[in-house]
Design a protein around this motif. Structure first.
Motif, short mmCIF file in Angstrom:
data_model
loop_
_atom_site.label_atom_id
_atom_site.label_comp_id
_atom_site.label_asym_id
_atom_site.label_seq_id
_atom_site.Cartn_x
_atom_site.Cartn_y
_atom_site.Cartn_z
N ILE A 193 0.63 -1.28 0.08
CA ILE A 193 0.03 -0.18 -0.15
C ILE A 193 0.82 1.10 -0.03
N VAL A 194 0.92 2.10 -1.06
CA VAL A 194 1.65 3.33 -1.19
C VAL A 194 0.78 4.42 -0.88
N PRO A 195 0.98 4.95 0.44
CA PRO A 195 0.28 6.26 0.88
C PRO A 195 0.39 7.49 -0.13
N LYS A 196 -0.56 8.25 -0.02
CA LYS A 196 -0.26 9.60 -0.75
C LYS A 196 0.40 10.57 0.25
N HIS A 197 0.31 10.21 1.68
CA HIS A 197 1.23 11.01 2.51
C HIS A 197 2.50 10.60 2.03
N GLY A 198 3.43 11.62 1.62
CA GLY A 198 4.89 11.55 1.23
C GLY A 198 5.12 11.14 -0.16
N ASN A 199 4.10 11.06 -0.98
CA ASN A 199 4.18 10.85 -2.54
C ASN A 199 5.03 9.60 -2.63
N GLY A 200 4.80 8.40 -2.00
CA GLY A 200 5.45 7.32 -2.26
C GLY A 200 6.81 7.13 -1.40
#
Length: 142
Positions: free
Chosen positions: A66-73
């Motif tokens: 799961i790659v979160p939007k927070h921190g752009n990956g």
């Protein structure tokens, strides 16, 4: 422990990407795990290192990141399986289960479901990031 037997979820609106991986995609550097995400090495976070949950099984041929939007990956969160995607309005209970890396809980499809607070998880993991920057810096977690 608060998460035993409960489902963990991640709000779809906060999801940058869901990637399918194999065990060969995970690289160990010292005691930390990394994956290649769009040409960048990013830390792999396993929830059992931060939450009172059983370790995710490693018996499968594939898993998910799961790659979160927070921190752009800037990090990937390991998931051994994806049960379902549900679009629904929820009444998030922020009082029932209080754990820093959880934003609250709700009943979804008759299961107690815990909502990850990814910003808190990244902070606890020592991942420094800027939402408007593509690059992220991994700092030592204490």
């Amino acid at each position: 422990s608060p998460a035993e037997g409960a489902y963990l979820t991640y709000p779809l609106g906060d999801l940058l990407r869901l990637e399918r991986i194999t065990p060969a995609d995970v690289v160990m550097v010292g005691s930390r795990e990394f994956i290649n995400y769009r040409g960048h090495s990013v830390p792999l976070l396993r929830l059992e290192d931060y939450l009172p949950v059983r370790p995710a099984p490693n018996d499968g041929e594939e898993a998910f990141i799961i790659v979160p939007k927070h921190g752009n990956g800037c990090a990937g969160i390991y998931a051994s399986r994806i049960l379902d995607t549900v679009e629904t309005d929820i009444d998030l209970d922020t009082e029932l289960i209080q754990q820093h890396e959880l934003s609250g809980s709700a009943m979804l499809q008759e299961h107690l479901t815990l909502f990850l607070d990814v910003e808190a998880l990244l902070y606890r993991a020592g991942i420094a990031y800027h939402d408007d920057a593509v690059e992220a810096e991994a700092v030592a977690a204490g």
